[in-house]
Design a protein around this motif. Sequence first.
Motif, PDB file in Angstrom:
ATOM      1  N   LEU A  11       5.463  35.963 -36.688  1.00 47.47           N
ATOM      2  CA  LEU A  11       5.709  34.520 -36.720  1.00 47.47           C
ATOM      3  C   LEU A  11       4.538  33.718 -36.175  1.00 47.47           C
ATOM      4  O   LEU A  11       4.580  32.492 -36.163  1.00 47.47           O
ATOM      5  N   ALA A  12       3.487  34.410 -35.710  1.00 46.30           N
ATOM      6  CA  ALA A  12       2.433  33.730 -34.961  1.00 46.30           C
ATOM      7  C   ALA A  12       1.736  32.646 -35.770  1.00 46.30           C
ATOM      8  O   ALA A  12       1.396  31.589 -35.240  1.00 46.30           O
ATOM      9  N   GLY A  13       1.484  32.898 -37.066  1.00 44.96           N
ATOM     10  CA  GLY A  13       0.796  31.906 -37.882  1.00 44.96           C
ATOM     11  C   GLY A  13       1.585  30.616 -38.009  1.00 44.96           C
ATOM     12  O   GLY A  13       1.053  29.520 -37.782  1.00 44.96           O
ATOM     13  N   ASP A  14       2.873  30.736 -38.364  1.00 46.56           N
ATOM     14  CA  ASP A  14       3.727  29.553 -38.455  1.00 46.56           C
ATOM     15  C   ASP A  14       3.862  28.881 -37.100  1.00 46.56           C
ATOM     16  O   ASP A  14       3.861  27.645 -37.000  1.00 46.56           O
ATOM     17  N   TYR A  15       3.987  29.682 -36.064  1.00 42.11           N
ATOM     18  CA  TYR A  15       4.115  29.155 -34.693  1.00 42.11           C
ATOM     19  C   TYR A  15       2.915  28.270 -34.362  1.00 42.11           C
ATOM     20  O   TYR A  15       3.062  27.147 -33.873  1.00 42.11           O
ATOM     21  N   ASP A  16       1.722  28.773 -34.624  1.00 42.32           N
ATOM     22  CA  ASP A  16       0.516  28.035 -34.249  1.00 42.32           C
ATOM     23  C   ASP A  16       0.345  26.777 -35.090  1.00 42.32           C
ATOM     24  O   ASP A  16      -0.096  25.746 -34.590  1.00 42.32           O
ATOM     25  N   ARG A  17       0.706  26.840 -36.371  1.00 43.01           N
ATOM     26  CA  ARG A  17       0.526  25.677 -37.246  1.00 43.01           C
ATOM     27  C   ARG A  17       1.500  24.550 -36.932  1.00 43.01           C
ATOM     28  O   ARG A  17       1.133  23.377 -37.010  1.00 43.01           O
ATOM     29  N   ALA A  18       2.722  24.900 -36.589  1.00 39.62           N
ATOM     30  CA  ALA A  18       3.779  23.889 -36.600  1.00 39.62           C
ATOM     31  C   ALA A  18       4.303  23.470 -35.235  1.00 39.62           C
ATOM     32  O   ALA A  18       4.916  22.410 -35.128  1.00 39.62           O
ATOM     33  N   ARG A  19       4.093  24.273 -34.214  1.00 37.26           N
ATOM     34  CA  ARG A  19       4.689  23.932 -32.926  1.00 37.26           C
ATOM     35  C   ARG A  19       4.068  22.662 -32.342  1.00 37.26           C
ATOM     36  O   ARG A  19       2.876  22.412 -32.482  1.00 37.26           O
ATOM     37  N   PRO A  20       4.881  21.846 -31.666  1.00 35.53           N
ATOM     38  CA  PRO A  20       4.340  20.624 -31.054  1.00 35.53           C
ATOM     39  C   PRO A  20       3.353  20.953 -29.941  1.00 35.53           C
ATOM     40  O   PRO A  20       3.481  21.961 -29.253  1.00 35.53           O
ATOM     41  N   ARG A  21       2.361  20.085 -29.790  1.00 37.76           N
ATOM     42  CA  ARG A  21       1.387  20.224 -28.713  1.00 37.76           C
ATOM     43  C   ARG A  21       1.884  19.473 -27.473  1.00 37.76           C
ATOM     44  O   ARG A  21       2.875  18.754 -27.536  1.00 37.76           O
ATOM     45  N   TYR A  22       1.183  19.639 -26.368  1.00 39.91           N
ATOM     46  CA  TYR A  22       1.605  19.050 -25.104  1.00 39.91           C
ATOM     47  C   TYR A  22       0.780  17.817 -24.777  1.00 39.91           C
ATOM     48  O   TYR A  22      -0.429  17.793 -25.025  1.00 39.91           O
ATOM     49  N   PRO A  23       1.406  16.780 -24.222  1.00 36.96           N
ATOM     50  CA  PRO A  23       0.650  15.584 -23.841  1.00 36.96           C
ATOM     51  C   PRO A  23      -0.459  15.929 -22.838  1.00 36.96           C
ATOM     52  O   PRO A  23      -0.229  16.600 -21.833  1.00 36.96           O
ATOM     53  N   ALA A  24      -1.664  15.442 -23.122  1.00 37.64           N
ATOM     54  CA  ALA A  24      -2.829  15.803 -22.297  1.00 37.64           C
ATOM     55  C   ALA A  24      -2.667  15.372 -20.848  1.00 37.64           C
ATOM     56  O   ALA A  24      -3.156  16.038 -19.933  1.00 37.64           O
ATOM     57  N   GLU A  25      -1.962  14.262 -20.627  1.00 37.69           N
ATOM     58  CA  GLU A  25      -1.854  13.757 -19.256  1.00 37.69           C
ATOM     59  C   GLU A  25      -1.121  14.710 -18.317  1.00 37.69           C
ATOM     60  O   GLU A  25      -1.336  14.684 -17.103  1.00 37.69           O
ATOM     61  N   LEU A  26      -0.272  15.577 -18.872  1.00 33.72           N
ATOM     62  CA  LEU A  26       0.424  16.539 -18.020  1.00 33.72           C
ATOM     63  C   LEU A  26      -0.547  17.578 -17.462  1.00 33.72           C
ATOM     64  O   LEU A  26      -0.375  18.064 -16.340  1.00 33.72           O
ATOM     65  N   PHE A  27      -1.573  17.926 -18.225  1.00 33.80           N
ATOM     66  CA  PHE A  27      -2.610  18.836 -17.734  1.00 33.80           C
ATOM     67  C   PHE A  27      -3.608  18.101 -16.845  1.00 33.80           C
ATOM     68  O   PHE A  27      -4.092  18.647 -15.848  1.00 33.80           O
ATOM     69  N   GLN A  28      -3.924  16.876 -17.193  1.00 26.48           N
ATOM     70  CA  GLN A  28      -4.879  16.101 -16.395  1.00 26.48           C
ATOM     71  C   GLN A  28      -4.427  15.988 -14.951  1.00 26.48           C
ATOM     72  O   GLN A  28      -5.234  16.102 -14.020  1.00 26.48           O
ATOM     73  N   HIS A  29      -3.137  15.779 -14.747  1.00 22.30           N
ATOM     74  CA  HIS A  29      -2.620  15.614 -13.396  1.00 22.30           C
ATOM     75  C   HIS A  29      -2.803  16.894 -12.581  1.00 22.30           C
ATOM     76  O   HIS A  29      -3.145  16.837 -11.395  1.00 22.30           O
ATOM     77  N   ALA A  30      -2.599  18.046 -13.209  1.00 23.33           N
ATOM     78  CA  ALA A  30      -2.775  19.314 -12.502  1.00 23.33           C
ATOM     79  C   ALA A  30      -4.235  19.557 -12.153  1.00 23.33           C
ATOM     80  O   ALA A  30      -4.580  19.916 -11.018  1.00 23.33           O
ATOM     81  N   VAL A  31      -5.130  19.356 -13.119  1.00 29.08           N
ATOM     82  CA  VAL A  31      -6.550  19.644 -12.909  1.00 29.08           C
ATOM     83  C   VAL A  31      -7.155  18.700 -11.878  1.00 29.08           C
ATOM     84  O   VAL A  31      -8.015  19.096 -11.080  1.00 29.08           O
ATOM     85  N   ALA A  32      -6.687  17.453 -11.853  1.00 23.65           N
ATOM     86  CA  ALA A  32      -7.239  16.475 -10.911  1.00 23.65           C
ATOM     87  C   ALA A  32      -7.012  16.877  -9.463  1.00 23.65           C
ATOM     88  O   ALA A  32      -7.770  16.446  -8.574  1.00 23.65           O
ATOM     89  N   SER A  33      -6.009  17.686  -9.201  1.00 22.79           N
ATOM     90  CA  SER A  33      -5.704  18.073  -7.818  1.00 22.79           C
ATOM     91  C   SER A  33      -6.383  19.372  -7.391  1.00 22.79           C
ATOM     92  O   SER A  33      -6.237  19.789  -6.236  1.00 22.79           O
ATOM     93  N   LEU A  34      -7.146  20.005  -8.289  1.00 27.15           N
ATOM     94  CA  LEU A  34      -7.792  21.273  -7.958  1.00 27.15           C
ATOM     95  C   LEU A  34      -9.095  21.045  -7.197  1.00 27.15           C
ATOM     96  O   LEU A  34      -9.718  19.988  -7.306  1.00 27.15           O
ATOM     97  N   PRO A  35      -9.532  22.038  -6.424  1.00 27.73           N
ATOM     98  CA  PRO A  35     -10.786  21.900  -5.665  1.00 27.73           C
ATOM     99  C   PRO A  35     -11.971  21.637  -6.586  1.00 27.73           C
ATOM    100  O   PRO A  35     -12.062  22.188  -7.686  1.00 27.73           O
ATOM    101  N   ALA A  36     -12.883  20.763  -6.133  1.00 23.36           N
ATOM    102  CA  ALA A  36     -14.046  20.404  -6.938  1.00 23.36           C
ATOM    103  C   ALA A  36     -15.326  21.061  -6.434  1.00 23.36           C
ATOM    104  O   ALA A  36     -16.409  20.803  -6.966  1.00 23.36           O
ATOM    105  N   ASP A  37     -15.216  21.898  -5.410  1.00 21.71           N
ATOM    106  CA  ASP A  37     -16.410  22.428  -4.757  1.00 21.71           C
ATOM    107  C   ASP A  37     -16.682  23.895  -5.070  1.00 21.71           C
ATOM    108  O   ASP A  37     -17.477  24.550  -4.395  1.00 21.71           O
TER     109      ASP A  37
END
Length: 254
Positions: A11-37
């Motif tokens: 099912l992987a091909g259909d899964y990759d073509r059709a499944r909804p993607r995730y709003p970028a802001e949900l990842f942005q919030h996580a990455v913004a809190s990670l260490p920058a050093d």
Amino acid sequence: MSTPQAKFDGLAGDYDRARPRYPAELFQHAVASLPADRRLTVVDAGAGTGIALEGLLPQLPAGTEVHAVDISTDMIRIGREKFPQVIWHQGTAEDHLGTWPAGSVDLVVAAQSYQWMNREAYVREAARCLNPAGVCLVVQNNRDHAAGGFASAYEDLLEELSPGYSRTYRSFDIAGELSAAFAQVERRDCRWHQTLTVEEFVTMSSSSTQAQRAVGAVGSVFFDRVRELCARYEDDGRIRLPYVSEAFYAVRPR
């Protein structure tokens, strides 16, 4: 009895073509809190074909070491084609996290896959392998059946034809489960719509385990009914499907 790998084999091909993607802001919030050093280490657990990586990778700083693990060889094959720069592993998420030294990972992500895991073991291993400033992120897309219309009618169809299915099957307490191993858990959500042609929706439906169970029970009748449902709700050949995407950010292991 099907294995976890068998849920998505073929099912992987259909899964990759059709499944909804995730709003970028949900990842942005996580990455913004990670260490920058320092150079970051990230693990996408239950990565599938890398749908979450599509939204996550652009947010990560250059030089981040990214690992992805999935149980399905079909999913990994497509994921490697899309993201050859990611280090791919086959196995269960909880077992893979167990191979990391304590405090060695900055971000652990489970997107949609969390429901299939041994969740207690996964949360425990995520807390152990994360460093004190790390983040355990669980993110998922949920069809907003409470909005009524097509979304609710499709859930009615699944509950009728897919053995054992309930629209509340993911209604477990993610924040509570994460709180067993983390001192702080924050939830955020994002409401949006996915617009699909009828054929795209049928393809997306066919890639789900719930639909495959329905096909196993009633055969092609299931997709006949899906098309009939689409015909009732389509507008100019398109279906508008409402979603609530939610993310849980767990920090500071206990």
